[in-house]
Motif scaffolding. Structure first.
Motif, PDB file in Angstrom:
ATOM      1  N   ARG A  55       3.658  -0.410  -1.782  1.00 56.43           N
ATOM      2  CA  ARG A  55       3.232   0.483  -0.696  1.00 56.43           C
ATOM      3  C   ARG A  55       2.654  -0.305   0.459  1.00 56.43           C
ATOM      4  O   ARG A  55       2.070   0.275   1.374  1.00 56.43           O
ATOM      5  CB  ARG A  55       2.181   1.471  -1.220  1.00 56.43           C
ATOM      6  N   GLY A  56       2.760  -1.619   0.394  1.00 55.78           N
ATOM      7  CA  GLY A  56       2.332  -2.443   1.526  1.00 55.78           C
ATOM      8  C   GLY A  56       0.972  -3.085   1.349  1.00 55.78           C
ATOM      9  O   GLY A  56       0.555  -3.888   2.184  1.00 55.78           O
ATOM     10  N   ALA A  57       0.235  -2.743   0.258  1.00 54.82           N
ATOM     11  CA  ALA A  57      -1.095  -3.348   0.061  1.00 54.82           C
ATOM     12  C   ALA A  57      -0.920  -4.818  -0.332  1.00 54.82           C
ATOM     13  O   ALA A  57       0.045  -5.169  -1.008  1.00 54.82           O
ATOM     14  CB  ALA A  57      -1.853  -2.593  -1.026  1.00 54.82           C
ATOM     15  N   LEU A 128      21.080  -5.757   6.875  1.00 51.17           N
ATOM     16  CA  LEU A 128      22.201  -4.821   6.980  1.00 51.17           C
ATOM     17  C   LEU A 128      22.754  -4.436   5.619  1.00 51.17           C
ATOM     18  O   LEU A 128      23.277  -3.347   5.436  1.00 51.17           O
ATOM     19  CB  LEU A 128      23.324  -5.451   7.818  1.00 51.17           C
ATOM     20  N   PRO A 130      22.805  -3.539   1.512  1.00 50.63           N
ATOM     21  CA  PRO A 130      21.926  -2.735   0.664  1.00 50.63           C
ATOM     22  C   PRO A 130      20.918  -3.634  -0.067  1.00 50.63           C
ATOM     23  O   PRO A 130      21.229  -4.790  -0.362  1.00 50.63           O
ATOM     24  CB  PRO A 130      22.874  -2.079  -0.333  1.00 50.63           C
ATOM     25  N   ARG A 133      17.997  -4.502  -6.377  1.00 50.57           N
ATOM     26  CA  ARG A 133      16.981  -3.857  -7.207  1.00 50.57           C
ATOM     27  C   ARG A 133      16.790  -4.669  -8.474  1.00 50.57           C
ATOM     28  O   ARG A 133      17.726  -4.854  -9.249  1.00 50.57           O
ATOM     29  CB  ARG A 133      17.403  -2.435  -7.562  1.00 50.57           C
TER      30      ARG A 133
ATOM     31  N   PRO B  31      -3.077  -2.457   3.756  1.00 51.64           N
ATOM     32  CA  PRO B  31      -1.921  -2.976   4.493  1.00 51.64           C
ATOM     33  C   PRO B  31      -2.294  -3.319   5.928  1.00 51.64           C
ATOM     34  O   PRO B  31      -3.108  -2.621   6.540  1.00 51.64           O
ATOM     35  CB  PRO B  31      -0.921  -1.818   4.478  1.00 51.64           C
ATOM     36  N   ALA B 116       4.139   7.064   1.490  1.00 53.49           N
ATOM     37  CA  ALA B 116       4.169   5.616   1.256  1.00 53.49           C
ATOM     38  C   ALA B 116       2.805   5.077   0.855  1.00 53.49           C
ATOM     39  O   ALA B 116       2.704   4.198   0.012  1.00 53.49           O
ATOM     40  CB  ALA B 116       4.660   4.893   2.514  1.00 53.49           C
ATOM     41  N   ARG B 117       1.735   5.643   1.445  1.00 50.90           N
ATOM     42  CA  ARG B 117       0.420   5.088   1.095  1.00 50.90           C
ATOM     43  C   ARG B 117      -0.220   5.851  -0.062  1.00 50.90           C
ATOM     44  O   ARG B 117      -1.334   5.569  -0.462  1.00 50.90           O
ATOM     45  CB  ARG B 117      -0.502   5.077   2.320  1.00 50.90           C
ATOM     46  N   ALA B 236      25.774   0.785   5.551  1.00 52.14           N
ATOM     47  CA  ALA B 236      25.935  -0.558   4.997  1.00 52.14           C
ATOM     48  C   ALA B 236      26.706  -0.523   3.692  1.00 52.14           C
ATOM     49  O   ALA B 236      27.590  -1.343   3.455  1.00 52.14           O
ATOM     50  CB  ALA B 236      24.563  -1.185   4.783  1.00 52.14           C
ATOM     51  N   THR B 237      26.373   0.461   2.862  1.00 52.53           N
ATOM     52  CA  THR B 237      27.060   0.544   1.576  1.00 52.53           C
ATOM     53  C   THR B 237      28.532   0.895   1.774  1.00 52.53           C
ATOM     54  O   THR B 237      29.356   0.664   0.908  1.00 52.53           O
ATOM     55  CB  THR B 237      26.423   1.619   0.696  1.00 52.53           C
ATOM     56  N   ARG B 289      15.551   7.287  -5.582  1.00 52.02           N
ATOM     57  CA  ARG B 289      16.506   6.262  -5.941  1.00 52.02           C
ATOM     58  C   ARG B 289      17.299   6.684  -7.142  1.00 52.02           C
ATOM     59  O   ARG B 289      16.837   7.399  -7.972  1.00 52.02           O
ATOM     60  CB  ARG B 289      15.780   4.954  -6.276  1.00 52.02           C
TER      61      ARG B 289
END
Lengths: 462, 289
Positions: A55-57, A128, A130, A133, B31, B116-117, B236-237, B289
């Protein structure tokens, strides 16, 4: 290697190759450690901090750097198996954050969790294409069971001889006095009586418990005697080591149950979870072993070597099939129990302690590294004045009393200490309260060195 | 112990329970704040200046004209005032609608940021506000209170976002059919491009309307910008697939059989991609996903 295992290995290798081709790698991470080494807390911290990093932390700066800042998302993957319980990091985190806090109970069953990291590709066109994972497969299990691994290659007679010889040495002899008397009192032609088998089992189990809880010993087999798991103390466990002179029905019964026990452990625990790993981390409570005395320290080293010999000691075929771990990290846990200046010494001491295990891992082609880490940091550095001199110490809040305390953990030698060191006697490190935590885990949990360990362990795969 | 004192525990003298340690971890790992980006670009400043000048002078002119008309007599003054008020009123409504359409897009950003957070309370608020904006006829989300993040996301996805994605895909297919038909029969490539662009913009606005966004001109421009970004990720895919389709349909054999239809098929395929990209740009939560 039997043909079935070979076929499984070939299929596993083909699956790995196919996954790599489409950017959907699966990385099986073996978190191994003896009981009370801190596996559950390690997994909880790893998951909470990875999710927060997604989450960016900035919870895992070294891992983020190793990945070149390309980690885009981290999330828990829905379980693809319904029979194995799911590892519950939220519940563990909530218990740690609660007031009063609770550390996870002794693990009594398996649980698994898969966590996926979406990472941008390394190439210049990575933005660009994918995202890749990488899925980490994690498993939690009772650490005691790990010592059943070396038993797989040992017959009942050999195991009995080794175990009885070991029980007669050092502090084990006192802990197992009642059991040894019972065994010596049995006639060589003792019949296959369940009552006798059960009595012998109970005495042997109590001896193992005393060795673990009173003397801090770890090389205790079989694992389910100490931690029977969800199925409890089934008759399968009613056996115990007997001397080679025993030839009656009881000896045959014990040998049969020993074989059945190993087969059961192989089918339910070892084959599904311990046959194919890509990376391995071995957690060791070095400080606990050091404080428990010379015998416990050497016993821990012996147990580590025995386990590593099985997990990392892959054959040439297994290495070719990619079934052997390519990186094995050894980590001294609870590093926050010593001041920061002693942490390098802790890692260096671990390197000596795990020398046997390291040799086995390197012989099978794996890279090894030694770390000191605290999955959840509970203390801060402090200075204590002892006998007129200032010494580096740590300060935390004791779990039971809730009072703040400064703890001087003693000297941490960089190599196995000389005999004079052990005269200080047994010291039990108190448990600390975890620091203030966000129960939702949005910001991860404070740790020491977890990011460096993870960066080394699988940073290259991101 | 080789000269060093043995380990020991020194309890604090202060009686009673101590507070748990606080390492300030939450702040330490927060963040890094993204650059605010709130500053206006030179182009935006120039456009705003031109807007103020045009509207301001138009208002002043109109006011002067109304005053002059009142000087001539009450009746012409009232009529002029009514005309001016109606004209500027309609203009105001249009501007307000533009602003609302544009701000609705910001709501999507806020919801995604909350997701997201891990801020479940903010996400609940944004989702509730978004659900109210949806066109009538959608299923109700029900009570969202106390629902954890993962359950909330799964519920919104299953009840609303998945059906919306299907409808967006249906719109994309319809647009693809039209694009295919029109480009196959159109007389000039220039006209092809114009029709394709017009149909594309209309498709994006249709998909946005599905998601409760009714973008005006400014909203549409902002939306097209987002779609362009998301299209990069979505397409892209499909780059490889697209290349194969193009290769197959542009081959001499296919051209012989299908003629101009080959290019039309590629255009139609792009419409389907555009619908997916627009859905991606408008959905309030990231695609699972």
């Amino acid at each position: 290697m039997d043909p079935l295992a070979l076929l499984r290995g070939v299929l596993g290798t083909a699956e790995d190759a196919a996954r790599a081709l489409i950017g959907r790698e699966r990385l099986r991470l073996a978190v191994t450690g003896l009981s009370r080494a801190g596996k559950t807390v390690f997994l909880t911290s790893l998951i909470a901090n990875l999710l927060a990093a997604g989450r960016g932390a900035r919870t895992l700066p070294a891992l983020s750097e190793a990945a070149g800042g390309r980690i885009r998302r981290v999330f828990v993957v829905p379980a693809d198996t319904e029979t194995v319980p799911r590892f519950d990091p939220e519940a563990h985190l909530a218990a740690l954050a609660a007031d009063p806090p609770r550390w996870p109970e002794r693990t009594e069953d398996f649980s698994t969790l898969a966590i996926a990291l979406d990472v941008q590709r390394r190439t210049s066109l990575g933005g660009l294409l994918p995202e890749r994972r990488v899925t980490l497969d994690l498993i939690d299990y009772p650490g005691e069971w790990l010592l059943d691994l070396p038993l797989l290659g040992t017959g009942y007679a050999a195991w009995s001889a080794e175990t009885l010889a070991r029980l007669e040495r050092g502090s084990r002899a006192a802990a197992a006095a009642a059991f040894l008397d019972f065994v010596k009192g049995l006639p060589p032609e003792a019949p296959a009586e369940d009552a006798l088998a059960r009595r012998g089992y109970a005495l042997y189990r109590d001896a193992l418990r005393a060795c673990r809880d009173t003397h801090g010993l770890r090389f205790l087999q079989p694992g389910r005697f100490l931690n029977p798991g969800p199925r409890g103390e089934a008759p399968l466990l009613w056996f115990f080591p007997l001397p080679a002179t025993a030839r009656g029905g009881l000896a045959a019964l014990c040998a049969r149950r020993y074989a059945a026990y190993l087969e059961d452990q192989r089918a339910t625990f070892l084959d599904p979870f311990f046959t194919r790993f890509h990376r391995q981390v071995v957690l060791v409570d070095v400080l606990g072993a050091l404080h428990a005395g010379q015998e416990a320290f050497e016993d821990t080293a012996e147990a580590l070597a025995a386990i590593a010999g099985v997990i990392s000691g892959a054959t040439r075929v297994e290495r070719l099939l990619g079934a052997a771990p390519t990186r094995v990290a050894f980590a001294a846990t609870k590093a926050d129990h010593v001041p920061s200046r002693a942490r390098d010494a802790l890692a260096a001491l671990l390197a000596h302690l795990a020398q046997g295990a390291r040799g086995r891992a390197e012989a099978s082609g794996a890279a090894t590294a030694f770390h000191a880490l605290a999955a959840i940091r509970c203390t801060e550095d402090a200075v204590a004045t002892l006998e007129g001199q200032n010494v580096a110490a740590v300060r935390g809040v004791l779990l039971q009393e809730g009072r703040a305390a400064t703890i001087y953990p003693g000297e941490v030698p960089m190599r196995p200490p000389d005999p004079a060191f052990w005269q200080a006697g047994f010291f039990r490190m108190p448990e600390f309260r975890p620091p203030r935590l966000d129960p939702s885990g949005a910001a991860g949990v404070p740790h020491l060195g977890l990011d460096a360990l993870l960066a080394w362990l699988f940073g290259d795969a991101l | 112990m080789s000269g060093a004192p043995p380990p020991r525990i020194i309890l604090d003298e202060a009686p009673g329970p101590a507070r748990r340690l606080d390492f300030g971890w939450d702040q330490a790992v927060a963040p890094a704040a993204p650059p605010s980006g709130r500053g206006w670009s030179s182009l935006a400043l120039a456009a705003a200046g031109a807007g103020v000048l045009i509207l301001g002078f138009a208002l002043l002119d109109a006011a002067n004209f109304v005053a002059a008309q009142f000087a001539r007599g009450t009746a012409p003054g009232l009529v002029t005032l009514a005309v001016a008020a109606a004209g500027f009123g309609l203009l105001g409504v249009a501007l307000l609608r533009e602003a609302r359409g544009y701000l609705a897009l910001r709501g999507v950003d806020r919801a995604r940021a909350a997701h997201a957070r891990g801020d479940v309370a903010a996400l609940r608020r944004e989702i509730a506000a978004w659900a109210e904006r949806l066109p009538p006829g959608r299923v109700s989300l029900g009570a969202l209170d106390e629902m954890p993040m993962d359950a909330l996301s799964a519920l919104v996805e299953a009840k609303l976002l998945a059906p919306l994605a299907q409808e967006a895909a249906a719109l994309g297919r319809a647009a693809a059919l039209q694009a295919f038909a029109v480009t196959a029969v159109s007389p000039s490539p220039g006209l092809d491009a114009a029709i394709f662009a017009w149909r594309g913009v209309r498709l994006v606005r249709q998909v946005a309307a599905l998601h409760g966004l009714r973008p005006g001109l400014a909203g549409t421009l902002a939306l097209l910008k987002r779609v362009a970004v998301d299209a990069g990720a979505v397409a892209a895919t499909d780059v490889a697939v697209d290349a194969v389709v193009r290769g197959l349909l542009s081959s001499p054999l296919a051209e012989h059989v299908a003629g101009e239809a080959a290019a039309a098929a590629v255009a139609a395929r792009r419409m389907i991609l555009l619908a997916r990209a627009a859905d991606e740009a408008c959905r309030i939560l990231p695609r699972p996903r």
